[in-house]
Design an enzyme around this catalytic site. Structure first.
Site, PDB file in Angstrom:
ATOM      1  N   TRP A 128       0.833  -1.061  -0.055  1.00  0.00           N
ATOM      2  CA  TRP A 128       0.090  -0.133   0.089  1.00  0.00           C
ATOM      3  C   TRP A 128       0.931   1.361   0.038  1.00  0.00           C
ATOM      4  O   TRP A 128       1.673   1.365   0.921  1.00  0.00           O
ATOM      5  CB  TRP A 128      -0.925   0.037   1.289  1.00  0.00           C
ATOM      6  CG  TRP A 128      -1.819   1.053   1.501  1.00  0.00           C
ATOM      7  CD1 TRP A 128      -2.745   1.692   0.508  1.00  0.00           C
ATOM      8  CD2 TRP A 128      -1.975   1.911   2.619  1.00  0.00           C
ATOM      9  NE1 TRP A 128      -3.345   2.619   1.086  1.00  0.00           N
ATOM     10  CE2 TRP A 128      -3.075   3.022   2.305  1.00  0.00           C
ATOM     11  CE3 TRP A 128      -1.444   1.761   3.865  1.00  0.00           C
ATOM     12  CZ2 TRP A 128      -3.359   3.720   3.443  1.00  0.00           C
ATOM     13  CZ3 TRP A 128      -2.173   2.460   4.751  1.00  0.00           C
ATOM     14  CH2 TRP A 128      -3.064   3.704   4.691  1.00  0.00           C
ATOM     15  N   ASP A 209      -0.977  -5.835   9.317  1.00  0.00           N
ATOM     16  CA  ASP A 209      -2.042  -4.690   8.840  1.00  0.00           C
ATOM     17  C   ASP A 209      -3.270  -5.724   8.352  1.00  0.00           C
ATOM     18  O   ASP A 209      -3.273  -6.330   7.413  1.00  0.00           O
ATOM     19  CB  ASP A 209      -1.466  -3.942   7.793  1.00  0.00           C
ATOM     20  CG  ASP A 209      -2.361  -2.762   7.350  1.00  0.00           C
ATOM     21  OD1 ASP A 209      -3.479  -2.689   8.001  1.00  0.00           O
ATOM     22  OD2 ASP A 209      -2.037  -2.014   6.362  1.00  0.00           O
ATOM     23  N   ALA A 211      -6.919  -5.036   7.419  1.00  0.00           N
ATOM     24  CA  ALA A 211      -7.824  -4.064   7.150  1.00  0.00           C
ATOM     25  C   ALA A 211      -9.028  -4.461   6.409  1.00  0.00           C
ATOM     26  O   ALA A 211      -9.931  -3.514   5.994  1.00  0.00           O
ATOM     27  CB  ALA A 211      -6.995  -2.757   6.313  1.00  0.00           C
ATOM     28  N   LYS A 244     -13.441  -0.669   6.344  1.00  0.00           N
ATOM     29  CA  LYS A 244     -13.918  -1.532   5.124  1.00  0.00           C
ATOM     30  C   LYS A 244     -15.084  -2.450   5.616  1.00  0.00           C
ATOM     31  O   LYS A 244     -16.398  -2.423   4.869  1.00  0.00           O
ATOM     32  CB  LYS A 244     -12.949  -2.150   4.263  1.00  0.00           C
ATOM     33  CG  LYS A 244     -11.718  -1.408   3.987  1.00  0.00           C
ATOM     34  CD  LYS A 244     -11.781  -0.198   3.116  1.00  0.00           C
ATOM     35  CE  LYS A 244     -10.687   0.057   2.228  1.00  0.00           C
ATOM     36  NZ  LYS A 244      -9.485   1.047   2.924  1.00  0.00           N
TER      37      LYS A 244
HETATM   38  C1  LMR Z   1      -6.992   2.275  -0.577  1.00  0.00           C
HETATM   39  O1  LMR Z   1      -5.983   1.900  -0.590  1.00  0.00           O
HETATM   40  O2  LMR Z   1      -7.527   2.555  -1.544  1.00  0.00           O
HETATM   41  C2  LMR Z   1      -7.642   2.692   0.745  1.00  0.00           C
HETATM   42  O3  LMR Z   1      -6.852   2.030   1.867  1.00  0.00           O
HETATM   43  C3  LMR Z   1      -7.946   4.087   1.019  1.00  0.00           C
HETATM   44  C4  LMR Z   1      -6.738   4.875   1.390  1.00  0.00           C
HETATM   45  O4  LMR Z   1      -6.673   5.412   2.259  1.00  0.00           O
HETATM   46  O5  LMR Z   1      -5.623   5.051   0.638  1.00  0.00           O
END
Ligand code: LMR
Length: 396
Positions: A128, A209, A211, A244
């Site tokens: 991410w 993590d 999520a 989410k």
């Molecule tokens: C994403 O990866 O689209 C989500 O986790 C939103 C974000 O905060 O980046």
């Protein structure tokens, strides 16, 4: 003094939200930021959340401060959902409510820095886009290893092994508990077992993590790896997000859980978390966590939430099947989990999808599978082929 500032590049993901909203074309498809959409293309407030909000409105008689740990009932009621019956961890988990999973990651990073400023954070690539900036902002060194080969959509387990082998005792290893963001590729159970063993043998601290629990294969299934890791090591951090799986995105609902060796260390960790939270945001926002607590306190609301979560997951996996069936070159999408797949696009290809086809995905080629309708699969595949994104892998 502000003249000394450098202008920062806008956040790519958040920029996509704006660009999509201001696109006037009637037929546009948002595969950008990680937000679930239903069959009507909406991101509705869950019925269980609406009901809990009604109860909250009727019963809340004060908004006085709760303290830096936030809603204790919220974090306590989440624990059996995440850790199972967890008797083995009794009293060894410190929990503190945070503003979203991002807040949990940052707080955990600050805790690591306070405990061992020399610890490096081992991160599998790709990850991410906010992970590395969060850990860097806390002053920690980042060491990257290969996680997924996008061209083959497969885990590069040799890369992961090498990353773990290079880690020094005391280093932190960032792991996506399920539904990997941005690839949708998760470790197999055998790979998780090997990772857990290596963490314990080399005295490395996992930072999980989590999520997207419930959006991959189910609540228990998606927590399997986290539970295995916590049963194998003495110390761990888990950053949890309800944004989410409860659809509470903008309410920013998360929690940091820290497994410590014994009761004394847990108390010490808790006091440090409270002190670190105090200087960051003092106390977390209440509304979303209170809503989750009200749901988890009531079996009828839990049943309603689980049903809604099940249908979100089924829809996401249905979209995956639709893309896989629309083109054999996308067959891999079916076996991936969670909101995302990564299509291995170049930046100009992602721009062409946006500009010529009104299909929005990140510049790295990440698509949010939950943003489409099954009926969009044909248009998405046609656009990918028109822009040469999957031409080389065309079916006969
Ligand atoms: C994403 O990866 O689209 C989500 O986790 C939103 C974000 O905060 O980046």
């Amino acid at each position: 003094m502000f003249e000394a500032l450098n202008t920062q590049p806008p956040d790519g993901l958040l920029g996509l939200i704006k660009a999509f909203n201001s696109d006037g074309r009637a037929r546009k498809i948002d595969l950008g930021v990680g937000v679930y959409r239903d069959a009507e293309g909406r991101t509705p407030v869950l019925k269980a959340v609406k009901e809990a909000e009604r109860i909250l409105l009727e019963t809340q008689d004060s908004k006085k401060y709760l303290g830096p740990e936030g809603d204790i009932g919220f974090s306590a009621l989440l624990q059996p959902i995440i850790f199972g019956n967890g008797e083995r961890f009794a009293g060894r988990i410190a929990a503190l409510q945070t503003p979203g999973g991002t807040g949990a990651l940052r707080l955990g990073a600050e805790l690591v820095r306070s405990a061992n400023a020399k610890a490096a954070v081992r991160v599998g690539a790709p990850t991410w886009p906010n992970h590395v900036p969060i850990f860097s902002a806390a002053g920690l060194k980042i060491e990257a290893h290969r996680f997924v080969v996008l061209a083959s959509q497969a885990v590069d387990f040799d890369g992961v092994r090498q990353g773990l082998a290079k880690a020094n005792p005391g280093d932190v290893v960032l792991l996506h508990g399920c539904c990997h963001n941005p690839t949708g590729v998760d470790f197999s159970r055998d790979q998780w077992r090997e990772i857990a063993g290596a963490l314990a043998a080399r005295n490395l601290t996992p930072f999980v993590d989590l999520a997207y629990q419930g959006l991959g294969d189910g609540l228990d299934e998606d927590a399997w790896a986290t539970r295995l890791i916590l049963e194998t090591v003495d110390e761990a951090l888990v950053a949890y997000s309800c944004d989410k799986n409860f659809g509470l995105y903008r309410d920013r609902v998360g929690s940091l859980f820290v497994l410590a060796r014994d009761l004394d260390e847990t108390a010490k960790v808790m006091s440090n978390l409270a002190a670190l939270a105090r200087v960051a945001w003092s106390m977390p926002p209440d509304h979303g966590a209170a809503v989750v607590r009200i749901i988890l306190e009531r079996p009828a609301l839990v049943a309603m939430w689980r049903e809604e979560l099940d249908s979100m997951r089924e829809r996401i996996n249905g979209n995956r099947a639709a893309l896989a069936e629309a083109d054999p070159a996308l067959a891999f999408v079916r076996n991936q989990r969670g909101l995302f797949s990564n299509l291995f696009l170049s930046k100009p290809q992602a721009a062409a999808l946006r500009d010529r086809h009104a299909i929005y995905c990140t510049d790295s080629g990440r698509i949010n599978v939950a943003g489409m309708q099954p009926a969009d699969a044909g248009a998405i595949v046609a656009a990918l082929r028109a822009e040469g994104c999957i031409a080389d892998k065309a079916a006969a």
